[in-house]
Motif scaffolding. Structure first.
Motif, PDB file in Angstrom:
ATOM      1  N   GLU A 126       0.791  -1.230   0.000  1.00 36.05           N
ATOM      2  CA  GLU A 126       0.000   0.000   0.000  1.00 36.05           C
ATOM      3  C   GLU A 126       0.824   1.281   0.000  1.00 36.05           C
ATOM      4  OE1 GLU A 126      -3.576   0.242   2.329  1.00 36.05           O
ATOM      5  OE2 GLU A 126      -3.514  -1.908   2.786  1.00 36.05           O
ATOM      6  N   VAL A 127       1.949   1.302   0.715  1.00 31.10           N
ATOM      7  CA  VAL A 127       2.708   2.550   0.823  1.00 31.10           C
ATOM      8  C   VAL A 127       3.179   3.067  -0.524  1.00 31.10           C
ATOM      9  CG1 VAL A 127       4.807   3.600   1.742  1.00 31.10           C
ATOM     10  CG2 VAL A 127       3.361   2.204   3.235  1.00 31.10           C
ATOM     11  N   PRO A 128       3.831   2.249  -1.372  1.00 23.73           N
ATOM     12  CA  PRO A 128       4.258   2.773  -2.681  1.00 23.73           C
ATOM     13  C   PRO A 128       3.092   3.279  -3.526  1.00 23.73           C
ATOM     14  CG  PRO A 128       5.328   0.674  -2.221  1.00 23.73           C
ATOM     15  CD  PRO A 128       4.249   0.850  -1.190  1.00 23.73           C
ATOM     16  N   VAL A 129       1.958   2.577  -3.432  1.00 23.72           N
ATOM     17  CA  VAL A 129       0.795   3.000  -4.214  1.00 23.72           C
ATOM     18  C   VAL A 129       0.290   4.358  -3.721  1.00 23.72           C
ATOM     19  CG1 VAL A 129      -1.593   2.440  -4.820  1.00 23.72           C
ATOM     20  CG2 VAL A 129       0.129   0.638  -4.749  1.00 23.72           C
TER      21      VAL A 129
ATOM     22  N   ALA B  83     -13.092   0.357   4.365  1.00 23.16           N
ATOM     23  CA  ALA B  83     -13.738   1.164   3.333  1.00 23.16           C
ATOM     24  C   ALA B  83     -12.850   2.338   2.926  1.00 23.16           C
ATOM     25  CB  ALA B  83     -15.097   1.665   3.820  1.00 23.16           C
ATOM     26  N   PHE B  84     -12.236   2.994   3.902  1.00 24.51           N
ATOM     27  CA  PHE B  84     -11.373   4.132   3.594  1.00 24.51           C
ATOM     28  C   PHE B  84     -10.143   3.690   2.805  1.00 24.51           C
ATOM     29  CE2 PHE B  84      -7.688   6.793   4.617  1.00 24.51           C
ATOM     30  CZ  PHE B  84      -8.129   8.017   4.137  1.00 24.51           C
ATOM     31  N   HIS B  85      -9.457   2.663   3.307  1.00 24.33           N
ATOM     32  CA  HIS B  85      -8.258   2.191   2.611  1.00 24.33           C
ATOM     33  C   HIS B  85      -8.594   1.668   1.218  1.00 24.33           C
ATOM     34  CE1 HIS B  85      -4.910   2.282   5.597  1.00 24.33           C
ATOM     35  NE2 HIS B  85      -5.926   2.428   6.439  1.00 24.33           N
ATOM     36  N   GLY B  86      -9.724   0.979   1.099  1.00 22.12           N
ATOM     37  CA  GLY B  86     -10.124   0.468  -0.205  1.00 22.12           C
ATOM     38  C   GLY B  86     -10.401   1.582  -1.201  1.00 22.12           C
ATOM     39  N   ALA B  87     -11.032   2.669  -0.733  1.00 25.35           N
ATOM     40  CA  ALA B  87     -11.333   3.800  -1.615  1.00 25.35           C
ATOM     41  C   ALA B  87     -10.055   4.492  -2.072  1.00 25.35           C
ATOM     42  CB  ALA B  87     -12.245   4.792  -0.894  1.00 25.35           C
ATOM     43  N   VAL B  88      -9.069   4.589  -1.179  1.00 25.38           N
ATOM     44  CA  VAL B  88      -7.787   5.192  -1.562  1.00 25.38           C
ATOM     45  C   VAL B  88      -7.121   4.353  -2.646  1.00 25.38           C
ATOM     46  CG1 VAL B  88      -5.449   5.727  -0.775  1.00 25.38           C
ATOM     47  CG2 VAL B  88      -7.412   6.363   0.638  1.00 25.38           C
ATOM     48  N   LEU B  89      -7.024   3.043  -2.415  1.00 28.40           N
ATOM     49  CA  LEU B  89      -6.356   2.171  -3.375  1.00 28.40           C
ATOM     50  C   LEU B  89      -7.117   2.060  -4.687  1.00 28.40           C
ATOM     51  CD1 LEU B  89      -5.169  -0.715  -1.025  1.00 28.40           C
ATOM     52  CD2 LEU B  89      -3.838   1.203  -1.914  1.00 28.40           C
ATOM     53  N   ALA B  90      -8.436   2.211  -4.632  1.00 29.90           N
ATOM     54  CA  ALA B  90      -9.241   2.129  -5.858  1.00 29.90           C
ATOM     55  C   ALA B  90      -8.870   3.223  -6.844  1.00 29.90           C
ATOM     56  CB  ALA B  90     -10.726   2.208  -5.516  1.00 29.90           C
ATOM     57  N   LEU B  91      -8.302   4.324  -6.356  1.00 26.51           N
ATOM     58  CA  LEU B  91      -7.884   5.407  -7.246  1.00 26.51           C
ATOM     59  C   LEU B  91      -6.762   4.971  -8.178  1.00 26.51           C
ATOM     60  CD1 LEU B  91      -7.938   8.413  -4.741  1.00 26.51           C
ATOM     61  CD2 LEU B  91      -9.640   7.839  -6.479  1.00 26.51           C
ATOM     62  N   ALA B  92      -6.101   3.857  -7.855  1.00 27.27           N
ATOM     63  CA  ALA B  92      -5.037   3.341  -8.716  1.00 27.27           C
ATOM     64  C   ALA B  92      -5.604   2.610  -9.925  1.00 27.27           C
ATOM     65  CB  ALA B  92      -4.122   2.409  -7.928  1.00 27.27           C
ATOM     66  N   GLY B  93      -6.897   2.270  -9.881  1.00 27.77           N
ATOM     67  CA  GLY B  93      -7.531   1.603 -11.014  1.00 27.77           C
ATOM     68  C   GLY B  93      -7.139   0.147 -11.178  1.00 27.77           C
ATOM     69  N   ASN B  94      -6.693  -0.502 -10.094  1.00 25.04           N
ATOM     70  CA  ASN B  94      -6.259  -1.904 -10.149  1.00 25.04           C
ATOM     71  C   ASN B  94      -7.132  -2.724  -9.209  1.00 25.04           C
ATOM     72  OD1 ASN B  94      -4.923  -4.394  -9.824  1.00 25.04           O
ATOM     73  ND2 ASN B  94      -2.922  -3.474 -10.251  1.00 25.04           N
TER      74      ASN B  94
ATOM     75  N   LEU C 177      -5.328  -5.340  -7.022  1.00 23.34           N
ATOM     76  CA  LEU C 177      -4.651  -4.704  -5.888  1.00 23.34           C
ATOM     77  C   LEU C 177      -5.627  -4.489  -4.731  1.00 23.34           C
ATOM     78  CD1 LEU C 177      -2.340  -3.009  -4.517  1.00 23.34           C
ATOM     79  CD2 LEU C 177      -3.279  -1.047  -5.756  1.00 23.34           C
ATOM     80  N   VAL C 178      -6.800  -3.980  -5.049  1.00 22.58           N
ATOM     81  CA  VAL C 178      -7.797  -3.703  -4.013  1.00 22.58           C
ATOM     82  C   VAL C 178      -8.218  -4.985  -3.320  1.00 22.58           C
ATOM     83  CG1 VAL C 178     -10.122  -2.815  -3.583  1.00 22.58           C
ATOM     84  CG2 VAL C 178      -8.613  -1.628  -5.191  1.00 22.58           C
ATOM     85  N   ARG C 179      -8.436  -6.061  -4.077  1.00 23.61           N
ATOM     86  CA  ARG C 179      -8.877  -7.328  -3.484  1.00 23.61           C
ATOM     87  C   ARG C 179      -7.804  -7.920  -2.564  1.00 23.61           C
ATOM     88  NH1 ARG C 179     -10.671  -8.471  -8.936  1.00 23.61           N
ATOM     89  NH2 ARG C 179     -12.924  -8.183  -9.120  1.00 23.61           N
ATOM     90  N   VAL C 180      -6.565  -7.937  -3.042  1.00 24.12           N
ATOM     91  CA  VAL C 180      -5.483  -8.503  -2.228  1.00 24.12           C
ATOM     92  C   VAL C 180      -5.286  -7.689  -0.956  1.00 24.12           C
ATOM     93  CG1 VAL C 180      -2.996  -8.919  -2.142  1.00 24.12           C
ATOM     94  CG2 VAL C 180      -4.296  -9.562  -4.183  1.00 24.12           C
TER      95      VAL C 180
ATOM     96  N   GLU D  50      -7.451  -5.803   0.595  1.00 25.48           N
ATOM     97  CA  GLU D  50      -8.585  -5.964   1.508  1.00 25.48           C
ATOM     98  C   GLU D  50      -8.490  -7.274   2.274  1.00 25.48           C
ATOM     99  OE1 GLU D  50     -13.469  -5.819   1.607  1.00 25.48           O
ATOM    100  OE2 GLU D  50     -12.444  -6.093  -0.306  1.00 25.48           O
ATOM    101  N   GLU D  51      -8.070  -8.343   1.599  1.00 24.18           N
ATOM    102  CA  GLU D  51      -7.936  -9.621   2.286  1.00 24.18           C
ATOM    103  C   GLU D  51      -6.884  -9.540   3.391  1.00 24.18           C
ATOM    104  OE1 GLU D  51      -6.613 -14.267   1.404  1.00 24.18           O
ATOM    105  OE2 GLU D  51      -6.955 -12.888  -0.265  1.00 24.18           O
ATOM    106  N   LEU D  52      -5.738  -8.921   3.102  1.00 24.77           N
ATOM    107  CA  LEU D  52      -4.703  -8.757   4.111  1.00 24.77           C
ATOM    108  C   LEU D  52      -5.197  -7.892   5.269  1.00 24.77           C
ATOM    109  CD1 LEU D  52      -1.634  -8.166   1.773  1.00 24.77           C
ATOM    110  CD2 LEU D  52      -2.007 -10.171   3.227  1.00 24.77           C
ATOM    111  N   HIS D  53      -5.915  -6.838   4.924  1.00 28.42           N
ATOM    112  CA  HIS D  53      -6.440  -5.918   5.939  1.00 28.42           C
ATOM    113  C   HIS D  53      -7.425  -6.646   6.849  1.00 28.42           C
ATOM    114  CE1 HIS D  53      -7.761  -1.462   6.624  1.00 28.42           C
ATOM    115  NE2 HIS D  53      -7.529  -2.097   7.751  1.00 28.42           N
ATOM    116  N   ARG D  54      -8.312  -7.439   6.261  1.00 31.94           N
ATOM    117  CA  ARG D  54      -9.303  -8.170   7.053  1.00 31.94           C
ATOM    118  C   ARG D  54      -8.607  -9.143   8.013  1.00 31.94           C
ATOM    119  NH1 ARG D  54     -14.597  -8.813   6.081  1.00 31.94           N
ATOM    120  NH2 ARG D  54     -14.398  -8.197   3.889  1.00 31.94           N
ATOM    121  N   ARG D  55      -7.581  -9.841   7.520  1.00 33.17           N
ATOM    122  CA  ARG D  55      -6.861 -10.788   8.368  1.00 33.17           C
ATOM    123  C   ARG D  55      -6.156 -10.081   9.519  1.00 33.17           C
ATOM    124  NH1 ARG D  55      -3.110 -14.565   4.845  1.00 33.17           N
ATOM    125  NH2 ARG D  55      -2.712 -15.378   6.962  1.00 33.17           N
ATOM    126  N   ALA D  56      -5.697  -8.857   9.263  1.00 33.21           N
ATOM    127  CA  ALA D  56      -5.024  -8.094  10.319  1.00 33.21           C
ATOM    128  C   ALA D  56      -5.984  -7.672  11.419  1.00 33.21           C
ATOM    129  CB  ALA D  56      -4.348  -6.862   9.717  1.00 33.21           C
TER     130      ALA D  56
END
Length: 284
Positions: free
Chosen positions: A164-167, A208-219, A222-225, A227-233
């Motif tokens: 997430e950080v580089p994105v 929801a917030f992190h997903g919306a930020v990453l969605a701006l990358a259009g990938n 990326l968003v699915r992977v 979110e799965e890591l985030h949910r596990r955390a």
């Protein structure tokens, strides 16, 4: 979100459930009682018969006269999928809020009784959680909530940061301020959820917030992977403490969202870089 729920007893007994502090519980979405669901939908046999000769039987009752075709009836498979999805969402809420504690074993029939549904959608939902690594199957007993330690949480935080950080830093250079401003309601929602103190509500708002930020990358991948890591955390640690930490930690984490958004809108890359690094060092 108001706190307090009946919780889950599973095979650990009602006494353990009653002893849990009410302040650590969150409400689980209410499920319709099985009998009431059957009354509204009809039995499987009736639905099959209606699909086979619905128009004729409807006319005999005085319905669909003047040659009107019988309206399409919902298929059982769609209804079963909907119930399974609701149960899965409720189980995830209970997992994050701590109502399902690490090491506990829960049987599908007991959980199904609390939801007011049959054991089948509960078992299917638990199988999904097993695939995600949240629970493990215990033959002839049910499902055990996986026990996780601080090391696994730290490893998940490291992987999330690598993704997430580089994105985020790339988006900080390319996304215009007005698009960042559009995420303000989501950032503010995390602050409200943290202030309420319900970890399950905060977990949803945070993703929801992190997903919306990453969605701006259009990938989408990326968003699915991510979110799965985030949910596990966000799953609970050994001892029953969810990965989200105390209410004070949730509030601090939420305010990092709004501060990050302010820096992104202002185009201050140095502040963005510092905030992103700090946010993932204590990744929630």
């Amino acid at each position: 979100m108001k706190q307090g729920t009946q919780g889950f007893a599973g095979t650990t007994g009602e006494a353990a459930e009653a002893a849990r502090p009410a302040g650590n519980r969150c409400r689980v979405p209410a499920q319709p009682a099985a009998a009431e669901t059957d009354r509204r939908r009809g039995t499987g046999r009736d639905r099959f018969r209606d699909d086979a000769d619905g128009a004729g039987r409807g006319s005999a009752r005085g319905e669909h006269t003047h040659g009107e075709p019988a309206p399409p009836r919902p298929r059982p498979a769609v209804q079963r999928s909907s119930v399974r999805g609701q149960v899965l969402a409720a189980l995830r809420t209970a997992l994050v809020s701590g109502d399902l504690r690490p090491g506990e074993v829960h049987s599908a029939p007991v959980l199904a009784e609390r939801f007011g549904v049959s054991a089948t959608p509960v078992r299917e939902a638990m199988q999904q959680l097993a695939q995600e690594g949240a629970v493990e199957v215990v033959p002839n007993r049910g499902f055990r909530i996986v026990e996780r330690g601080a090391r696994e949480l730290a490893e998940l935080a490291e992987v999330r940061a690598l993704i997430e950080v580089p994105v985020m830093l790339r988006l900080a250079r390319t996304v215009p301020p007005e698009r960042w401003a559009g995420l303000r309601p989501l950032a503010e929602a995390t602050v409200r959820a943290a202030s309420d103190g319900c970890r399950a509500t905060y977990a949803d708002a945070d993703r929801a917030f992190h997903g919306a930020v990453l969605a701006l990358a259009g990938n989408d991948q990326l968003v699915r992977v991510a979110e799965e890591l985030h949910r596990r955390a966000q799953w609970p640690l050994v001892g029953g403490a969810p990965g989200g930490g105390s209410r004070a930690e949730l509030v601090a984490d939420a305010h990092e969202h709004t501060a990050l958004l302010d820096a992104l809108i202002a185009g201050d890359l140095d502040v963005v870089r510092a905030l992103v690094g700090e946010h993932f060092n204590g990744a929630k």
